[in-house]
Design an enzyme around this catalytic site. Structure first.
Site, PDB file in Angstrom:
ATOM      1  N   ASP A   1       9.329   3.033  -0.219  1.00  0.00           N
ATOM      2  CA  ASP A   1       8.247   3.632   0.560  1.00  0.00           C
ATOM      3  C   ASP A   1       8.480   3.246   2.015  1.00  0.00           C
ATOM      4  O   ASP A   1       8.057   2.191   2.468  1.00  0.00           O
ATOM      5  CB  ASP A   1       6.892   3.141   0.060  1.00  0.00           C
ATOM      6  CG  ASP A   1       5.739   3.737   0.869  1.00  0.00           C
ATOM      7  OD1 ASP A   1       6.019   4.394   1.913  1.00  0.00           O
ATOM      8  OD2 ASP A   1       4.578   3.539   0.488  1.00  0.00           O
TER       9      ASP A   1
ATOM     10  N   LYS B   1       4.403   8.924   8.864  1.00  0.00           N
ATOM     11  CA  LYS B   1       4.200   8.319  10.193  1.00  0.00           C
ATOM     12  C   LYS B   1       5.204   8.798  11.254  1.00  0.00           C
ATOM     13  O   LYS B   1       5.060   9.901  11.759  1.00  0.00           O
ATOM     14  CB  LYS B   1       4.143   6.790  10.049  1.00  0.00           C
ATOM     15  CG  LYS B   1       2.953   6.400   9.151  1.00  0.00           C
ATOM     16  CD  LYS B   1       2.531   4.959   9.199  1.00  0.00           C
ATOM     17  CE  LYS B   1       1.183   4.783   8.544  1.00  0.00           C
ATOM     18  NZ  LYS B   1       1.178   4.095   7.262  1.00  0.00           N
TER      19      LYS B   1
ATOM     20  N   TYR C   1       0.858  -1.188   0.000  1.00  0.00           N
ATOM     21  CA  TYR C   1       0.000   0.000   0.000  1.00  0.00           C
ATOM     22  C   TYR C   1       0.887   1.228   0.000  1.00  0.00           C
ATOM     23  O   TYR C   1       1.856   1.310   0.745  1.00  0.00           O
ATOM     24  CB  TYR C   1      -0.882  -0.006   1.250  1.00  0.00           C
ATOM     25  CG  TYR C   1      -1.741   1.231   1.412  1.00  0.00           C
ATOM     26  CD1 TYR C   1      -2.793   1.494   0.532  1.00  0.00           C
ATOM     27  CD2 TYR C   1      -1.505   2.138   2.443  1.00  0.00           C
ATOM     28  CE1 TYR C   1      -3.582   2.626   0.692  1.00  0.00           C
ATOM     29  CE2 TYR C   1      -2.292   3.267   2.608  1.00  0.00           C
ATOM     30  CZ  TYR C   1      -3.335   3.506   1.724  1.00  0.00           C
ATOM     31  OH  TYR C   1      -4.118   4.624   1.881  1.00  0.00           O
TER      32      TYR C   1
HETATM   33  C1  LIG Z   1       0.547   4.618   5.912  1.00  0.00           C
HETATM   34  C2  LIG Z   1       1.257   4.395   4.651  1.00  0.00           C
HETATM   35  C3  LIG Z   1       1.120   5.257   3.559  1.00  0.00           C
HETATM   36  C4  LIG Z   1       0.140   6.392   3.553  1.00  0.00           C
HETATM   37  O1  LIG Z   1       0.401   7.341   4.517  1.00  0.00           O
HETATM   38  P1  LIG Z   1      -0.812   8.332   4.968  1.00  0.00           P
HETATM   39  O2  LIG Z   1      -0.146   9.248   5.939  1.00  0.00           O
HETATM   40  O3  LIG Z   1      -1.836   7.449   5.582  1.00  0.00           O
HETATM   41  O4  LIG Z   1      -1.288   9.019   3.750  1.00  0.00           O
HETATM   42  C5  LIG Z   1       1.904   5.041   2.455  1.00  0.00           C
HETATM   43  N1  LIG Z   1       2.773   4.020   2.408  1.00  0.00           N
HETATM   44  C6  LIG Z   1       2.936   3.161   3.437  1.00  0.00           C
HETATM   45  C7  LIG Z   1       3.935   2.069   3.339  1.00  0.00           C
HETATM   46  C8  LIG Z   1       2.173   3.312   4.579  1.00  0.00           C
HETATM   47  O5  LIG Z   1       2.302   2.426   5.575  1.00  0.00           O
END
Ligand SMILES: *Cc1c(COP(=O)(O)O)cnc(C)c1O
Length: 429
Positions: free
Chosen positions: A238, A266, A144
């Site tokens: 990511d 995060k 994701y």
């Molecule tokens: C949480 C997450 C996102 C999205 O971040 P948001 O702050 O919720 O938009 C993208 N990539 C990864 C791997 C994530 O865990």
């Protein structure tokens, strides 16, 4: 344990909020029942509106790595608040946080702050395209990368939980440049490169965290980087979930792999809305105002959020809790496995440092397909028993659990007791 006030708020919330939540991962669709409404949190504990106390293994899906309301973070945020909330102009705090981030990630000469992980990744993708002059992006099924159109295919937890194939409202055109490969399967990536010379980048969660925790096997990431670069594409890590969590320098430092572009979110904001993308100068200088790739944000680099990020990362570096995470993570992993054995429940636990989760399956889990062999009905029963015994978990089989540095021995006892009750309940279905 009573949930009356949560139930009441849920019903009230349904009127003007979609499903009474502002992010579908907070809905309890896959575990049944109503979502809990939270009143407050402190340290390793979180409290719902009915006054129930839980050991928090969600920690806002990762950001609260120091536990809730750390003294120093709160002090820094309050201090920043007194100077004003947003200026639409640069502040010294942005430079400070940028240095902390660039020092932690050696491949980053420069960084750009945004307001969420989604924004970080969509900008990182645009940058890969701007830098290479190519269009297509390879992503892995089960990973994701936020809710941008182009990557909302085969995208893990939220979608897996709701059993949606992708998302309505995403036009075919938006995903026509997205190619899907299988996690831990280099050949599935090679095939794309053989058939296509218009690939700008490969994006990956260096530790899968949105299909449950999935760990790269053998030299998967190193091989992936080589393969991408050999074909004139960049590797985009990511690290929204893993950055500053796997270790201070993220999963890349821990695994000894260096991506071309890194996306963060995060933990970088410590609970305040911060995201970031960064890379070496040659790549970052494509971004406006130096280069021709446009990306902007009214609230980007917000002073309160920067103060939250600086204080969180400074304290995190000082605490250096990564050995402690390994130790506690290992204890919880053993508790899960031994209790499952005691009650004859098939269970696999995947863990990378402070990120882990159990799968109710016999098979090993190294990709999305294997993750989906988990029995989600069992997870639902497990989840509610954990809640009733004082442990707050993400309401989905496919979300990671996160440790924070405020967890203490007493919390581990609460977790052990809850796991015992929960496994017993699972063994009866
Ligand atoms: C949480 C997450 C996102 C999205 O971040 P948001 O702050 O919720 O938009 C993208 N990539 C990864 C791997 C994530 O865990």
């Amino acid at each position: 344990m009573k949930f009356k006030k949560s139930e009441k708020l849920y019903k009230k919330g349904l009127k003007n909020l979609v499903g009474a939540v502002n992010s579908p991962v907070r809905a309890f669709s896959s575990v049944g029942g109503n979502p809990l409404f939270i009143k407050k949190a402190k340290g390793s504990k979180i409290y719902d509106v009915d006054g129930n106390e839980y050991v928090d293994l969600v920690v806002s899906y990762g950001p609260m790595i120091l536990g809730h309301r750390h003294k120093k973070v709160e002090k820094a945020a309050k201090k920043a608040l007194k100077n004003g909330y947003s200026f639409g102009a640069s502040t010294e705090a942005e430079i400070k946080l940028a240095k902390i981030v660039c020092d932690a990630f050696p491949e980053m000469d420069k960084v750009r702050f945004v307001n969420s992980g989604t924004e970080a990744v969509l900008s990182g993708i645009r940058l890969a395209r701007a830098f290479t002059g190519k269009d297509k992006i390879i992503k892995f099924s089960g990973c994701y990368h936020g809710h941008q159109d182009a990557l909302l295919v085969a995208a893990g937890s939220g979608l897996a939980t709701l059993s949606l194939p992708g998302s309505k409202g995403v036009p075919e055109g938006a995903v026509k440049n997205t190619l899907i490969a299988e996690y831990n399967n280099l050949e599935s990536v090679e095939k794309h490169f053989e058939n296509d010379d218009n690939i700008a980048g490969v994006i990956i969660e260096p530790i899968g965290g949105n299909m449950g925790v999935v760990i790269p096997q053998n030299n998967f990431l190193k091989d992936l980087k080589e393969l991408a670069n050999k074909n004139g594409a960049v590797l985009i890590a990511d690290e929204v979930m893993t950055g500053f969590r796997s270790t201070f320098g993220g999963a890349q430092e821990k695994l000894g792999v260096i991506a071309d572009i890194t996306c963060l979110g995060k933990v970088i904001g410590g609970g305040f809305p911060v995201g970031a993308y960064g890379a070496r100068n040659e790549i970052m200088e494509n971004v406006a105002p130096i280069g021709g790739m446009y990306q902007a944000g009214t609230l980007s680099g917000n002073p309160i959020a920067m103060a939250g990020g600086i204080s969180t990362l400074t304290e995190l570096k000082k605490q250096n809790p990564y050995d402690k995470f390994e130790e506690i993570g290992n204890i919880i992993e053993i508790i899960l496995l031994e209790t499952a054995k005691k009650y004859n429940v098939d269970l696999v636990v995947n863990r990378f440092g402070s990120m882990m989760n159990p799968f109710f399956t016999e098979s090993k889990v190294t990709n999305f397909e294997e993750a989906q062999t988990s029995d989600t009905e069992k997870f639902g029963v497990f989840f509610w028993e954990m809640i009733k015994n004082g442990v707050f978990l993400p309401p989905s089989q496919f979300e990671a659990w996160f440790l924070n540095s405020a967890i203490c021995d007493k919390d581990i006892k609460v977790i052990a007791n809850a796991v015992d009750k929960a496994m017993l309940a699972v063994s009866k279905i």
